[in-house]
Design an enzyme around this catalytic site. Structure first.
Site, PDB file in Angstrom:
ATOM      1  CD  GLU A 240      -4.484   2.013   3.215  1.00 31.31           C
ATOM      2  OE1 GLU A 240      -4.794   1.124   3.998  1.00 31.31           O
ATOM      3  OE2 GLU A 240      -3.311   2.322   2.974  1.00 31.31           O
TER       4      GLU A 240
ATOM      5  CB  CYS B 145       1.405  -6.309   3.733  1.00 26.82           C
ATOM      6  SG  CYS B 145       3.179  -6.041   4.007  1.00 26.82           S
ATOM      7  CG  ASP B 146      -1.806  -2.505   4.687  1.00 30.88           C
ATOM      8  OD1 ASP B 146      -0.683  -2.913   4.999  1.00 30.88           O
ATOM      9  OD2 ASP B 146      -2.157  -1.341   4.860  1.00 30.88           O
ATOM     10  CE  LYS B 147      -6.311  -2.841   2.068  1.00 24.41           C
ATOM     11  NZ  LYS B 147      -4.973  -2.344   2.367  1.00 24.41           N
TER      12      LYS B 147
ATOM     13  CB  CYS C 208       5.222   0.057   7.913  1.00 24.24           C
ATOM     14  SG  CYS C 208       5.535   0.161   6.129  1.00 24.24           S
TER      15      CYS C 208
ATOM     16  CB  SER D 112      -2.540   4.795   5.533  1.00 25.46           C
ATOM     17  OG  SER D 112      -1.498   4.139   6.207  1.00 25.46           O
TER      18      SER D 112
ATOM     19  CG  ASP E 140      -2.131  -0.912   1.023  1.00 28.23           C
ATOM     20  OD1 ASP E 140      -2.074  -1.757   0.096  1.00 28.23           O
ATOM     21  OD2 ASP E 140      -3.103  -0.800   1.771  1.00 28.23           O
TER      22      ASP E 140
END
Length: 548
Positions: A439, A119-121, A191, A465, A78
Site C-alpha cells: 500500500e 484490520c486489513d488482511k 482506524c 490504503s 498496515d
C-alpha cells in the site's frame, strides 16, 4: 460430531489423554468443540482489545453448551508497516492467516469456529478460511476506533499522513504534525474512517457471516461485547444444526456485498479481497462485476476519506442494516448466521440520520464508490475510489514521472519535484514485482497534504490504503514485473485518465508500446524467504492476488 475423530472410541485414548491435560473432562468430551481464532496482539490498535471480546465469546459458547478452544493468528498493522519494507508482508499475511486457521481447525477436528479479527488482511484471511474449511463459522470483527478530536474536527490516521504533506509544503510546522500525531488515534479499534479494515467489517456483515450490527459497532462499546457474547451462543447453535458458510453464502451473497461496498464507498482493497474470498467459496467474481454494480448502485454515505463523517456517525445512523435497507430493492434475499434473512434484517432496520445515510433519490454520488478503468496502460484493469476524487480530476491528462519503486517516488515528492499536471507512475510494486503489492498511503497523503490532489494523479501496479483520496489508480494489471504496459512508461509521456468513461491510456502508438516493452529490463529485488515463496504462488491483482 466432527470432533469425535479425536475423542470417541477406545483407540482415541491418546488424544483424550492430551485433551484432559488442558482441562477437558468426560462431560466436556460430549460437547461440541468450538475453535476461536484470535488475532489479538499488543502491536495493532485494532487488536489490543480482542482478548476481552474473546472472553465474551467464550462465555457465550460455554452457556450454549460448547467447549471453547482459543488459538492465535498473526496480525499486521498496515499503518505501522507503511512506507518501508514491512509493507511487502501485509498482503502476503492474508494467505498466512487463512492457512493458520485451516491448520488449527482441520488438525484438531473442531466442530465450528469463530474468527475474532479486525484490520486489513486479517478479516479477509479469516473469510477465505471460512469458505475453504466450510464448517460452521461466525466472524466477529473488533470494531472501529473512536475518532480523534482536534481543533479542526475529527482526526484519524489519514490526518497524520496528510499533516506530513502540509509540513513538507511549508503549510504546517513540525509541532503541528506532532499535535495531530498525538490526537489522531485515541485508543483501541480499527482506524476511524471507512478504510480497508472497516470496509471489510461492513462487507462481512453484508455477506451474512457476522451478527447484525457487528460491522460498525465501536471497539469500546457495550454493544460490541454483547455481540461477542451472542456470537458465542449462536456458533454452538450453528454447530449443532450443521449450518456451514457455503449454506449461507453463494454468488448472490457476494453481489449483495459488492452492492453494499458501492453504497458505502469502501476501500479499493475490497476489489482484491472479495474476489479472493469468493474463490474459496467456488464463486467467480471479477473486476467487471465491481464496475457493473458501481454503475447501478449510488454512493449513499460519505465517510472519511471521501467525506466528513467517521465510522461512529455511520453506526449512529443505523450501520450496515440501515445501509442495506436503503438498497433493499437491489439486493437478493439470503440467509445469515443470525438466523434472519437479509430482507428480514432490512425490514427491521431504521435509518436514524438522513444526513449520514441518504435515500436513493438523493445520493452523494450517482455511482458507487469504486470504478475500474481499462486501456492500453491497464488491459486487465486498474481500480480507483471514484467517490474520493474531485469533480475537476475525473478527466485528466498529464505528464508522466515514472519511478521503479515507492521509495524513489517519495524522495522526489518530498523534494517538491512533483508539480501540477504530473502523473506519478510507481511500478514494480505489484503482487509479484513488489513482491507483496504494498500500500502507498505515504505518497498519496503527501500529495494531498501539499495541496496537489486536484492537479496531480498517481498510478501504480501496487495498491493504495483505504485512507487514500484523490485520483489514485492502483492494481494496474498486468504489472511491470511481467512486462505489463506500465513498464514502458517514460518521463514526459502523456497519460489520459477518464474515470466516467472508465479509460486510462498511455498516449503512444501500439507499435511504439510493443517496441519499448521488448527493451524493458525488469527490476528484480531478488526476494528471499516467504516473499520469494509468495512471488512464486501469487496470481495477478485483477484476480484478487490469490495464491495457487
Amino acid at each position: 460430531m466432527r470432533s469425535d475423530a479425536v475423542k470417541k472410541g477406545l483407540d482415541k485414548a491418546p488424544s483424550r489423554s492430551l485433551l484432559r491435560a488442558v482441562g477437558i473432562d468426560d462431560e466436556k468430551m460430549r460437547r461440541p468443540f468450538i475453535g476461536i481464532a484470535n488475532s489479538w496482539n499488543e502491536i495493532v490498535p485494532g487488536h489490543i482489545h480482542l482478548n476481552e471480546l474473546v472472553e465474551e465469546v467464550r462465555k457465550g459458547i460455554i452457556e450454549a453448551g460448547g467447549v471453547p478452544l482459543t488459538f492465535g493468528v498473526p496480525g499486521i498493522c498496515d499503518g505501522i508497516a507503511m512506507g518501508h519494507e514491512g509493507m511487502r508482508y501485509s498482503l502476503a499475511s492474508r494467505e498466512v492467516i487463512s492457512d493458520c486457521v485451516e491448520l488449527m481447525v482441520q488438525a484438531h477436528c473442531m466442530d465450528a469456529w469463530v474468527g475474532v479479527t479486525n484490520c486489513d488482511k486479517i478479516t479477509p484471511g479469516m473469510l477465505m478460511a471460512a469458505g475453504r474449511v466450510n464448517i460452521p463459522c461466525i466472524i466477529l470483527t473488533g470494531g472501529p476506533m473512536k475518532a480523534g478530536k482536534g481543533k479542526e474536527g475529527n482526526l484519524d490516521l489519514q490526518s497524520v499522513f496528510e499533516a506530513l504533506g502540509e509540513q513538507a509544503a511549508g503549510k504546517a510546522s513540525a509541532s503541528k504534525v506532532r499535535e495531530v500525531e498525538c490526537d489522531a488515534c485515541p485508543g483501541e479499534g480499527a482506524c476511524a474512517g471507512l478504510f480497508t479494515a472497516n470496509s471489510m467489517a461492513c462487507l462481512t456483515e453484508g455477506l451474512g457471516l457476522s451478527l447484525v450490527g457487528c460491522g460498525t459497532s465501536l471497539a469500546n462499546s457495550k454493544l460490541k461485547r454483547q455481540i461477542a457474547r451472542e456470537t458465542g451462543k449462536r456458533i454452538v447453535e450453528l454447530a449443532k444444526k450443521g449450518i456451514k458458510p457455503k449454506d449461507i453464502v453463494d454468488r448472490d451473497s457476494f453481489l449483495n456485498a459488492i452492492r453494499l461496498d458501492m453504497a458505502i464507498g469502501g476501500s479499493t482493497n475490497t476489489a482484491l479481497h472479495l474476489p479472493a474470498i469468493a474463490s474459496e467459496f467456488s464463486v467467480d467474481i471479477d473486476l467487471k462485476t465491481f464496475d457493473d454494480i458501481s454503475r447501478k448502485v449510488p454512493h449513499l454515505t460519505n465517510i472519511r476519506p471521501s467525506g466528513p463523517y467517521v465510522m461512529e456517525d455511520l453506526d449512529r445512523a443505523g450501520g450496515v442494516p440501515a445501509m442495506m435497507k436503503r438498497i433493499k430493492p437491489m439486493l437478493a434475499d439470503r440467509p445469515t448466521v443470525s438466523g434472519r434473512t437479509v430482507f428480514q434484517i432490512c425490514d427491521e432496520a431504521k435509518v436514524k440520520d438522513q444526513k449520514v445515510i441518504r435515500p436513493l433519490d438523493r445520493p452523494f454520488h450517482e455511482q458507487g464508490g469504486i470504478a475500474v478503468l481499462y486501456g492500453n496502460l491497464a488491459p486487465k484493469g486498474g481500480v480507483v475510489k471514484q467517490s474520493a476524487v474531485s469533480e475537476k480530476m475525473m478527466r485528466f491528462t498529464g505528464r508522466a514521472k515514472a519511478f521503479d519503486s515507492e521509495a524513489e517516488a517519495m524522495k522526489v515528492i518530498k523534494a517538491k519535484g512533483i508539480v501540477p499536471g504530473d502523473v506519478v507512475v510507481i511500478r514494480y510494486e505489484g503482487p509479484m514485482g513488489g513482491p507483496g503489492m504494498p500500500e502507498m498511503l505515504s505518497p498519496t497523503s503527501l500529495i494531498a497534504g501539499m495541496g496537489l490532489s486536484d492537479s496531480v494523479a498517481l498510478i501504480t501496479d501496487g495498491r493504495f490504503s483505504g485512507a487514500t483520496r484523490g485520483p489514485c489508480i492502483g492494481h494496474i494489471s498486468p504489472e511491470a514485473f511481467v512486462k505489463g504496459p506500465i513498464a514502458a512508461v517514460r518521463d514526459g509521456d502523456r497519460i489520459s485518465i477518464d474515470i466516467p468513461a472508465r479509460r486510462i491510456e498511455l498516449l503512444i502508438s501500439e507499435k511504439e508500446l510493443r517496441a519499448r516493452l521488448e527493451k524493458v529490463k525488469v527490476v528484480d529485488r531478488e526476494p528471499k524467504g516467504m516473499l520469494l515463496k509468495y512471488r512464486k504462488l501469487v496470481s495477478d491483482a485483477s484476480k484478487g492476488a490469490v495464491c495457487r
